[in-house]
Design a protein around this motif. Structure first.
Motif, PDB file in Angstrom:
ATOM      1  N   GLY A  31       0.826  -1.200   0.000  1.00 51.91           N
ATOM      2  CA  GLY A  31       0.000   0.000   0.000  1.00 51.91           C
ATOM      3  C   GLY A  31       0.859   1.247   0.000  1.00 51.91           C
ATOM      4  N   SER A  32       0.361   2.303   0.604  1.00 53.14           N
ATOM      5  CA  SER A  32       1.080   3.569   0.625  1.00 53.14           C
ATOM      6  C   SER A  32       2.380   3.438   1.417  1.00 53.14           C
ATOM      7  CB  SER A  32       0.217   4.664   1.241  1.00 53.14           C
ATOM      8  OG  SER A  32       0.966   5.855   1.372  1.00 53.14           O
ATOM      9  N   VAL A  33       3.489   3.731   0.771  1.00 58.95           N
ATOM     10  CA  VAL A  33       4.791   3.622   1.431  1.00 58.95           C
ATOM     11  C   VAL A  33       5.370   4.973   1.811  1.00 58.95           C
ATOM     12  CG1 VAL A  33       5.357   1.437   0.309  1.00 58.95           C
ATOM     13  CG2 VAL A  33       6.094   3.589  -0.721  1.00 58.95           C
ATOM     14  N   GLU A  34       4.692   6.046   1.447  1.00 60.98           N
ATOM     15  CA  GLU A  34       5.258   7.372   1.700  1.00 60.98           C
ATOM     16  C   GLU A  34       5.587   7.614   3.172  1.00 60.98           C
ATOM     17  OE1 GLU A  34       3.039  10.476  -0.218  1.00 60.98           O
ATOM     18  OE2 GLU A  34       2.998   9.347  -2.100  1.00 60.98           O
ATOM     19  N   PRO A  35       4.681   7.315   4.112  1.00 59.50           N
ATOM     20  CA  PRO A  35       5.056   7.540   5.515  1.00 59.50           C
ATOM     21  C   PRO A  35       6.249   6.682   5.940  1.00 59.50           C
ATOM     22  CG  PRO A  35       2.683   7.251   5.318  1.00 59.50           C
ATOM     23  CD  PRO A  35       3.282   6.888   3.994  1.00 59.50           C
ATOM     24  N   LEU A  36       6.235   5.402   5.587  1.00 61.02           N
ATOM     25  CA  LEU A  36       7.352   4.532   5.967  1.00 61.02           C
ATOM     26  C   LEU A  36       8.662   5.018   5.363  1.00 61.02           C
ATOM     27  CD1 LEU A  36       5.735   0.985   5.632  1.00 61.02           C
ATOM     28  CD2 LEU A  36       6.605   2.029   7.726  1.00 61.02           C
ATOM     29  N   ALA A  37       8.635   5.394   4.099  1.00 61.78           N
ATOM     30  CA  ALA A  37       9.849   5.885   3.434  1.00 61.78           C
ATOM     31  C   ALA A  37      10.357   7.144   4.136  1.00 61.78           C
ATOM     32  CB  ALA A  37       9.578   6.147   1.959  1.00 61.78           C
ATOM     33  N   ASP A  38       9.444   8.010   4.540  1.00 64.57           N
ATOM     34  CA  ASP A  38       9.831   9.227   5.244  1.00 64.57           C
ATOM     35  C   ASP A  38      10.507   8.895   6.570  1.00 64.57           C
ATOM     36  OD1 ASP A  38       9.863  12.111   5.712  1.00 64.57           O
ATOM     37  OD2 ASP A  38       8.259  11.736   7.167  1.00 64.57           O
ATOM     38  N   TRP A  39       9.958   7.915   7.300  1.00 63.91           N
ATOM     39  CA  TRP A  39      10.541   7.550   8.597  1.00 63.91           C
ATOM     40  C   TRP A  39      11.884   6.843   8.433  1.00 63.91           C
ATOM     41  CZ3 TRP A  39       5.127   5.284   9.614  1.00 63.91           C
ATOM     42  CH2 TRP A  39       4.226   6.318   9.806  1.00 63.91           C
TER      43      TRP A  39
END
Length: 139
Positions: A31-39
């Protein structure tokens, strides 16, 4: 999944670019990886800042306590619980698939008795919120 690196002049900022590629099926499952990638980015940035003592992405000022607010929040409150959930789900699934304590100990780089204790403690209770998140049962 594949991983690639670009360094030096080939990298966007002249330092290092890291690319993680997922197959279409993996991308759909994650799914959306943007938050994980940011962290993950915060974790690597924090490592650089803690080693250098300087905040180079902005003006190169010396590290302050205020600079660490986002680091602590992203890692402690956001990333670590999710990583623990992924780990716990993997350990539980390893047990369900017949994985041995010895194999788990090798994977955990610990003694067999420690691996057994950890797995038995985990499997004796219901999955946590973050473990169910990791398996896609929670949003």
């Amino acid at each position: 999944m594949s991983l690639s690196y670009r360094t030096g002049q080939d990298a966007r900022e002249g330092g290092l670019d890291i690319t993680i590629s997922l197959t279409p099926e993996e991308a759909t499952a994650v799914g959306s990886v943007e938050p994980l990638a940011d962290w993950f980015d915060t974790a690597l940035w924090a490592l650089a800042v803690l080693r250098s003592g300087r905040v180079d992405r902005t003006d190169g000022h010396a590290l302050t306590a205020a600079d660490l607010y986002t680091v602590i929040n992203d890692l402690d409150h956001r990333l670590l619980p999710r990583l623990e959930g992924i780990r716990d789900a993997a350990v539980r699934r390893h047990a369900e698939l017949g994985g041995s304590y010895g194999e788990l100990a090798l994977a955990m780089d610990t003694s067999r008795s420690t691996a057994q204790y950890r797995r038995d403690a985990l499997t004796a209770k219901d999955p946590s919120f973050w473990e169910t998140w990791a398996t896609g049962q929670q949003d």
